[in-house]
Structure formats: C-alpha cells, structure tokens
Design a protein around this motif. Sequence first.
Motif, PDB file in Angstrom:
ATOM      1  N   VAL A  65       0.842  -1.198   0.000  1.00 17.40           N
ATOM      2  CA  VAL A  65       0.000   0.000   0.000  1.00 17.40           C
ATOM      3  C   VAL A  65       0.881   1.254   0.000  1.00 17.40           C
ATOM      4  N   ALA A  66       1.937   1.239   0.817  1.00 17.29           N
ATOM      5  CA  ALA A  66       2.835   2.397   0.890  1.00 17.29           C
ATOM      6  C   ALA A  66       3.440   2.724  -0.473  1.00 17.29           C
ATOM      7  N   ALA A  67       3.848   1.684  -1.197  1.00 12.27           N
ATOM      8  CA  ALA A  67       4.422   1.898  -2.531  1.00 12.27           C
ATOM      9  C   ALA A  67       3.372   2.471  -3.485  1.00 12.27           C
ATOM     10  N   LYS A  68       2.125   1.992  -3.379  1.00 12.55           N
ATOM     11  CA  LYS A  68       1.043   2.513  -4.226  1.00 12.55           C
ATOM     12  C   LYS A  68       0.778   3.986  -3.902  1.00 12.55           C
ATOM     13  N   ARG A  86       9.403  -6.729  12.886  1.00 12.51           N
ATOM     14  CA  ARG A  86      10.450  -7.559  12.290  1.00 12.51           C
ATOM     15  C   ARG A  86      11.406  -6.689  11.498  1.00 12.51           C
ATOM     16  N   PRO A  87      12.714  -6.889  11.710  1.00 13.44           N
ATOM     17  CA  PRO A  87      13.698  -6.047  11.030  1.00 13.44           C
ATOM     18  C   PRO A  87      13.547  -6.008   9.520  1.00 13.44           C
ATOM     19  N   GLY A  88      13.249  -7.135   8.903  1.00 16.32           N
ATOM     20  CA  GLY A  88      13.094  -7.167   7.448  1.00 16.32           C
ATOM     21  C   GLY A  88      11.935  -6.307   6.972  1.00 16.32           C
ATOM     22  N   TYR A  89      10.865  -6.232   7.788  1.00 15.64           N
ATOM     23  CA  TYR A  89       9.735  -5.376   7.445  1.00 15.64           C
ATOM     24  C   TYR A  89      10.170  -3.917   7.395  1.00 15.64           C
ATOM     25  N   LEU A  90      10.983  -3.522   8.371  1.00 17.23           N
ATOM     26  CA  LEU A  90      11.438  -2.131   8.415  1.00 17.23           C
ATOM     27  C   LEU A  90      12.217  -1.780   7.150  1.00 17.23           C
ATOM     28  N   ARG A  91      13.105  -2.638   6.756  1.00 21.10           N
ATOM     29  CA  ARG A  91      13.915  -2.393   5.563  1.00 21.10           C
ATOM     30  C   ARG A  91      13.041  -2.315   4.305  1.00 21.10           C
ATOM     31  N   ASP A  95      12.225   1.007   1.850  1.00 19.42           N
ATOM     32  CA  ASP A  95      12.407   0.929   0.402  1.00 19.42           C
ATOM     33  C   ASP A  95      11.125   1.306  -0.352  1.00 19.42           C
ATOM     34  N   SER A  96       9.963   1.167   0.316  1.00 18.23           N
ATOM     35  CA  SER A  96       8.677   1.493  -0.299  1.00 18.23           C
ATOM     36  C   SER A  96       8.270   2.944  -0.078  1.00 18.23           C
ATOM     37  N   PRO A 138      20.803  -6.779   5.042  1.00 18.19           N
ATOM     38  CA  PRO A 138      19.729  -6.721   4.044  1.00 18.19           C
ATOM     39  C   PRO A 138      19.108  -8.085   3.782  1.00 18.19           C
ATOM     40  N   ASN A 139      17.953  -8.063   3.164  1.00 19.77           N
ATOM     41  CA  ASN A 139      17.257  -9.281   2.757  1.00 19.77           C
ATOM     42  C   ASN A 139      18.105  -9.992   1.699  1.00 19.77           C
ATOM     43  N   PRO A 140      18.546 -11.222   1.953  1.00 18.75           N
ATOM     44  CA  PRO A 140      19.406 -11.918   0.987  1.00 18.75           C
ATOM     45  C   PRO A 140      18.648 -12.537  -0.188  1.00 18.75           C
TER      46      PRO A 140
END
Length: 201
Positions: A65-68, A86-91, A95-96, A138-140
């Motif tokens: 939604v944020a990207a949209k 969750r850390p991956g969500y933050l990253r 990015d969005s 980062p997300n691998p």
Amino acid sequence: MIRIVVADDQHMVRGALAALLSLEPDLEVVAEAENGVAAVAAVAEHLPDIALLDIEMPDMDGITVAAKIRELAPSTRVLILTTFGRPGYLRRAMDSGVQGFVVKDARAPELATSVRRVHNGEVVLDPALAVASLSRGPNPLTSREGDVLRASADGHTTAEIAERLSLSKGTVRNYLSSAIAKCAARNRQEAARTALERGWL
C-alpha cells in the motif's frame, strides 16, 4: 489540521486508533480502511497528509500500500504502525517510501508525536527495530526467490508453483534450493518460516 487515513483490518484497533488521534486538537481522521485496497482508495479520495497503516492486512499488505501511495499521492506521508516488529519489514518499508515505522505497544501520546514528526518531514523509526535491522543486514533473497518461497509457504507443490509463476519445475527447484541455503534452513518449510519471521517475505 493534520488529516489522517487510518488502515487496520481489526475493527476495534482501527476504531480505537481513530478515536485516540481525534482527541488531539491538531489531528483529524478523515477516513478509516479495513484492508489494503480500501486504504489505497481512501487515500485517493481524501489525499490526507498522513496514511497510518498496519502491515498485515487482507487484499494488500501495508508495505505494498505504501508503494502505491507513493505513486498515487506523493504528498501523503506514510507511517506504519504494527504488531510485527520484524527487522526485514522495516527495511522493506523504507524501500517502499515509508517515513515512519513504530510498533503498536507505543503509548497514545507517542503515536500522536510520531504523526506530527512525520508530517514535519522527519523519519521516525522504532529505535530497537532500527538497531535490529542494521545488525541483521539486508534481505538476501532475490525477488523471484521470495515469490517462490512465498508460494511454497502456502503449501503449493513444485509443479503448482511452476504453473502459477510461469516457470519451469527445474527453475523453481533452483530458486527453492538457493532460498533454503540463504535462510540456513533444512527444507522449504523451515526456510519459509525463517523468511517470514525476519520480515523478508
């Protein structure tokens, strides 16, 4: 007045957030949304200053939604409020185009302050989550590995994933093997669980 759209799939949580924010003299909740699609529609209709989004919503998650919103209403700033720190969500959120990311155990005055700070152009991040995100890296997973692992987590077979994503079965197996290795997992189920826990999917 700072105009806000609140999106959360839990009716009581959404109502409580809207009521708490509306108590502030400089904040106005102009719309509420119960899922991602409704959130995008509400932002398109009202063009609020702030979109306050949950991550885990039906039809479209908060990060999508944020990207949209960034495309549709670039002047609307996005603040993610979530149970899932969750850390991956933050990253992924950053990015969005998200300007703020706070967890739901924040107190009401802190949330109002976060809304004002994001409105003023600041980036507001939960400190513990920011540290965890930096330390985890980062997300691998590549985008395609994520797609395949997500489909696998839904219980689809290799053949079903291949058909769903228009890939060969061999390519799906390669993506799964790579994702399993990157997650340091023993199988696809464990890899999907690890990736979900870390916010990579």
